[in-house]
Scaffold this active site. Structure first.
Site, PDB file in Angstrom:
ATOM      1  N   LYS A 103       0.822  -1.225   0.000  1.00 12.13           N
ATOM      2  CA  LYS A 103       0.000   0.000   0.000  1.00 12.13           C
ATOM      3  C   LYS A 103       0.844   1.257   0.000  1.00 12.13           C
ATOM      4  CE  LYS A 103       0.360  -2.396   3.817  1.00 12.13           C
ATOM      5  NZ  LYS A 103      -0.266  -3.212   4.803  1.00 12.13           N
ATOM      6  N   ILE A 134     -10.530  -8.851   3.294  1.00  7.48           N
ATOM      7  CA  ILE A 134     -11.796  -8.260   2.808  1.00  7.48           C
ATOM      8  C   ILE A 134     -11.602  -7.845   1.340  1.00  7.48           C
ATOM      9  CG2 ILE A 134     -13.487  -6.419   3.105  1.00  7.48           C
ATOM     10  CD1 ILE A 134     -12.517  -6.066   5.982  1.00  7.48           C
ATOM     11  N   LYS A 203      -3.762   3.172   2.872  1.00  6.97           N
ATOM     12  CA  LYS A 203      -4.935   2.421   2.378  1.00  6.97           C
ATOM     13  C   LYS A 203      -6.085   3.374   2.021  1.00  6.97           C
ATOM     14  CE  LYS A 203      -3.618  -1.548   5.180  1.00  6.97           C
ATOM     15  NZ  LYS A 203      -3.675  -2.095   6.543  1.00  6.97           N
TER      16      LYS A 203
HETATM   17  P1  NDP Z   1       8.991  -8.630   5.458  1.00  4.41           P
HETATM   18  O1  NDP Z   1       9.941  -7.553   5.846  1.00  4.41           O
HETATM   19  O2  NDP Z   1       8.649  -9.667   6.426  1.00  4.41           O
HETATM   20  O3  NDP Z   1       9.538  -9.360   4.139  1.00  4.41           O
HETATM   21  C1  NDP Z   1      10.174  -8.660   3.100  1.00  4.41           C
HETATM   22  C2  NDP Z   1      10.827  -9.689   2.165  1.00  4.41           C
HETATM   23  O4  NDP Z   1      11.419  -8.996   1.093  1.00  4.41           O
HETATM   24  C3  NDP Z   1      11.911 -10.529   2.818  1.00  4.41           C
HETATM   25  O5  NDP Z   1      11.838 -11.844   2.380  1.00  4.41           O
HETATM   26  C4  NDP Z   1      13.213  -9.863   2.324  1.00  4.41           C
HETATM   27  O6  NDP Z   1      14.290 -10.789   2.231  1.00  4.41           O
HETATM   28  C5  NDP Z   1      12.774  -9.468   0.938  1.00  4.41           C
HETATM   29  N1  NDP Z   1      13.557  -8.368   0.374  1.00  4.41           N
HETATM   30  C6  NDP Z   1      13.834  -7.162   0.903  1.00  4.41           C
HETATM   31  N2  NDP Z   1      14.561  -6.415   0.044  1.00  4.41           N
HETATM   32  C7  NDP Z   1      14.747  -7.191  -1.037  1.00  4.41           C
HETATM   33  C8  NDP Z   1      15.424  -6.994  -2.274  1.00  4.41           C
HETATM   34  N3  NDP Z   1      16.041  -5.854  -2.563  1.00  4.41           N
HETATM   35  N4  NDP Z   1      15.422  -7.999  -3.179  1.00  4.41           N
HETATM   36  C9  NDP Z   1      14.776  -9.171  -2.917  1.00  4.41           C
HETATM   37  N5  NDP Z   1      14.115  -9.411  -1.760  1.00  4.41           N
HETATM   38  C10 NDP Z   1      14.096  -8.420  -0.841  1.00  4.41           C
HETATM   39  O7  NDP Z   1       7.684  -7.872   4.949  1.00  4.41           O
HETATM   40  P2  NDP Z   1       6.176  -8.386   5.072  1.00  4.41           P
HETATM   41  O8  NDP Z   1       6.094  -9.758   4.534  1.00  4.41           O
HETATM   42  O9  NDP Z   1       5.683  -8.113   6.415  1.00  4.41           O
HETATM   43  O10 NDP Z   1       5.426  -7.366   4.108  1.00  4.41           O
HETATM   44  C11 NDP Z   1       5.479  -7.474   2.713  1.00  4.41           C
HETATM   45  C12 NDP Z   1       4.470  -6.532   2.095  1.00  4.41           C
HETATM   46  O11 NDP Z   1       3.158  -6.948   2.446  1.00  4.41           O
HETATM   47  C13 NDP Z   1       4.594  -5.089   2.587  1.00  4.41           C
HETATM   48  O12 NDP Z   1       4.365  -4.222   1.503  1.00  4.41           O
HETATM   49  C14 NDP Z   1       3.454  -4.968   3.594  1.00  4.41           C
HETATM   50  O13 NDP Z   1       2.990  -3.653   3.736  1.00  4.41           O
HETATM   51  C15 NDP Z   1       2.421  -5.834   2.934  1.00  4.41           C
HETATM   52  N6  NDP Z   1       1.305  -6.333   3.732  1.00  4.41           N
HETATM   53  C16 NDP Z   1       1.488  -6.901   4.950  1.00  4.41           C
HETATM   54  C17 NDP Z   1       0.435  -7.458   5.645  1.00  4.41           C
HETATM   55  C18 NDP Z   1       0.573  -8.115   6.972  1.00  4.41           C
HETATM   56  O14 NDP Z   1      -0.461  -8.551   7.507  1.00  4.41           O
HETATM   57  N7  NDP Z   1       1.723  -8.208   7.544  1.00  4.41           N
HETATM   58  C19 NDP Z   1      -0.917  -7.412   5.063  1.00  4.41           C
HETATM   59  C20 NDP Z   1      -1.007  -6.792   3.791  1.00  4.41           C
HETATM   60  C21 NDP Z   1       0.060  -6.262   3.163  1.00  4.41           C
HETATM   61  P3  NDP Z   1      14.899 -11.522   3.539  1.00  4.41           P
HETATM   62  O15 NDP Z   1      13.841 -12.507   3.972  1.00  4.41           O
HETATM   63  O16 NDP Z   1      16.124 -12.169   3.052  1.00  4.41           O
HETATM   64  O17 NDP Z   1      15.113 -10.426   4.542  1.00  4.41           O
HETATM   65  N1  HSE Z   2       0.202  -3.832   9.177  1.00  2.00           N
HETATM   66  C1  HSE Z   2      -1.034  -3.910   8.503  1.00  2.00           C
HETATM   67  C2  HSE Z   2      -2.159  -3.847   9.507  1.00  2.00           C
HETATM   68  C3  HSE Z   2      -1.117  -5.170   7.704  1.00  2.00           C
HETATM   69  O1  HSE Z   2      -1.893  -4.032  10.699  1.00  2.00           O
HETATM   70  O2  HSE Z   2      -3.291  -3.605   9.110  1.00  2.00           O
HETATM   71  C4  HSE Z   2      -2.344  -5.272   6.838  1.00  2.00           C
HETATM   72  O3  HSE Z   2      -2.304  -4.370   5.791  1.00  2.00           O
END
Ligand code: NDP
Ligand code: HSE
Length: 429
Positions: A103, A134, A203
């Site tokens: 987002k 949702i 969002k």
């Molecule tokens: P994390 O920080 O847990 O994961 C990020 C991932 O990206 C890791 O695997 C990291 O590698 C990898 N990464 C970072 N930089 C690079 C790069 N330059 N090249 C390749 N890989 C890279 O993030 P989240 O999973 O928590 O979030 C991901 C997205 O999802 C975000 O945009 C977040 O806003 C969104 N989101 C999250 C929700 C939630 O409930 N948590 C819900 C909805 C959306 P490594 O593992 O090696 O560090």
């Molecule tokens: N960090 C976000 C939240 C994840 O707590 O709503 C879902 O977008």
């Protein structure tokens, strides 16, 4: 059966949830859509980490993932707005569909990406970017497509809602509740985005784009988070018949302005959103034909987010199969402007700490009166000691600028003991 190659960039909290849930969803997608999704390439930052269930060896260079001819759809789950922008732009330039949960990226650099998507004829799918499980993006794009949106509001940050719920129901302190939200995979990698309201504002900006074709300049969106909420506020709000929620609001004003804001807000306990607890989200939409629509569901966490990502992947695959261009995001036309801070009118909760002596309440009430701000309730609990007492007001509708003037005068009173705590109040009727 139609097989589609996925290039997964980012296997953190959300990416690893997607890997786990893709295996479960494939039999259903095969049965329902005759589609099979397969991760054929992946990129991460640290290639030495073990990645459970990932069927390919991840690499560090995401450009190779996008360029891989076996990759037909790219999923960006890196987060942030720097690397992710490069990834999204490269993907779109390559003409490949992009699925993202990011987002921040869409709200802050959406203008550039939308232009790129139009230029390259490549679609962006972003159901997972708003409200987790949702399907509100689909509702706006499809279900309510024939409606004029008269406004929308929502609880759209699961982490904040989880923290506020724990504070109100279990008496948890802020730090403990935040740590729990992190452990459950709800929080952003940088949790300040959650607690400072920025994630909810990202969002809200995306919802505004879909509802009004207007993507506000993100730095101008008024945003307040939940750090300033004390257990005292939670308890006073409850005594007044209200619950505090981090509320996002998007509503048109006339034909050329849109109000977009995020702020902790008192909602009357009778409103259905007041009972949306934990990491659940809720979004209320008002269509001119549909009337009010309210959607509720899990707003954060890897499983709820996978639901949205998998729906987008299935749609992207179906569109590739059917040679359909996929959904286009409206290109903002520049006719609308953001309602500026100070221009909005609303109801407010004001908590003061004042000297405990006769006449102070009348003085404060007089100042509100002089700014033509009506008072709907006052609370002054007994027994706080130390010569000062909290004074809590629920005010009638007033402009932000009148409220600011009144509060500035109150703060200057010699009887005032601390800065005013101000929260918004919405009846959402
Ligand atoms: P994390 O920080 O847990 O994961 C990020 C991932 O990206 C890791 O695997 C990291 O590698 C990898 N990464 C970072 N930089 C690079 C790069 N330059 N090249 C390749 N890989 C890279 O993030 P989240 O999973 O928590 O979030 C991901 C997205 O999802 C975000 O945009 C977040 O806003 C969104 N989101 C999250 C929700 C939630 O409930 N948590 C819900 C909805 C959306 P490594 O593992 O090696 O560090
Ligand atoms: N960090 C976000 C939240 C994840 O707590 O709503 C879902 O977008």
């Amino acid at each position: 059966m139609n097989k589609y190659g996925i290039g997964l960039i980012g296997c953190g909290t959300v990416g690893s949830g997607l890997i786990r849930n893709l295996a479960k969803a494939n039999p259903l997608l095969r049965e329902r859509l005759d589609i099979h999704l397969e991760i054929v390439a992946a990129a991460v930052k640290d290639i030495t980490k073990v990645r459970d269930g990932l069927p390919v060896k991840p690499i560090a260079d995401w450009r190779k993932v996008i360029a891989d001819p076996a990759v037909q759809i790219v999923v960006e789950l890196v987060g942030g707005v720097d690397d992710s922008f490069q990834i999204a732009q490269t993907c779109l330039k390559a003409g490949k569909p992009l699925v993202t949960a990011n987002k921040a990226l869409l709200a802050e650099r959406g203008h550039e990406l939308i232009a790129q998507a139009h230029q390259s004829n490549a679609p962006i799918y972003f159901e997972a970017s708003v409200a987790g499980g949702i399907p509100v993006i689909k509702v706006l794009r499809e279900g309510l497509v024939a409606n004029q949106l008269l406004g929308l509001h929502g609880i759209i940050n699961g982490t904040s809602n989880y923290i506020l719920t724990r504070m109100a129901e279990a008496g948890s302190d802020f730090a403990t509740a935040l740590q729990q939200a992190k452990d459950l995979g709800y929080a952003e990698a940088d949790d300040r985005l959650d607690v400072d309201g920025i994630d909810a504002a990202h969002k809200a900006a995306i919802l505004c784009l879909l509802a009004y074709g207007f993507l506000p300049k993100f730095s101008e969106v008024p945003v307040e988070g939940i750090r300033k909420i004390s257990s005292q506020d939670v308890s006073f709000a409850a005594q007044l018949g209200y619950t505090i929620k981090l509320l996002a609001l998007v509503r048109p004003h006339g034909s050329d302005q849109v109000e977009v804001r995020v702020a902790p807000t008192l909602l009357p306990n009778r409103h259905p959103m007041a009972s949306v607890h934990g990491a659940f989200n809720a979004i209320g939409l008002l269509g001119n034909l549909s009337g009010p629509v309210q959607l509720t569901g899990r707003g954060a966490g890897p499983d709820a987010t996978s639901s949205a990502l998998l729906a987008d992947l299935a749609e992207a695959a179906k569109n590739l199969r059917d040679k359909s261009p996929g959904p286009q995001i409206p290109q903002p036309d520049g006719k609308l402007r953001l309602l500026q801070k100070g221009e909005s009118v609303g109801r407010f909760y004001v908590r003061l700490e004042v000297e405990d002596r006769p006449g102070v309440l009348a003085l404060v009430a007089g100042i509100f009166g002089s700014e033509k701000i009506g008072i709907s309730s006052v609370l002054q609990p007994e027994g706080h000691g130390a010569g000062s007492v909290p004074l809590v007001f629920l005010l009638e509708a007033a402009s932000e600028s009148s409220l600011e003037k009144a509060v500035a005068q109150i703060t200057k009173l010699p009887n005032s003991r601390s800065p005013a705590h101000i929260l918004r109040v919405e009846d959402l009727s």
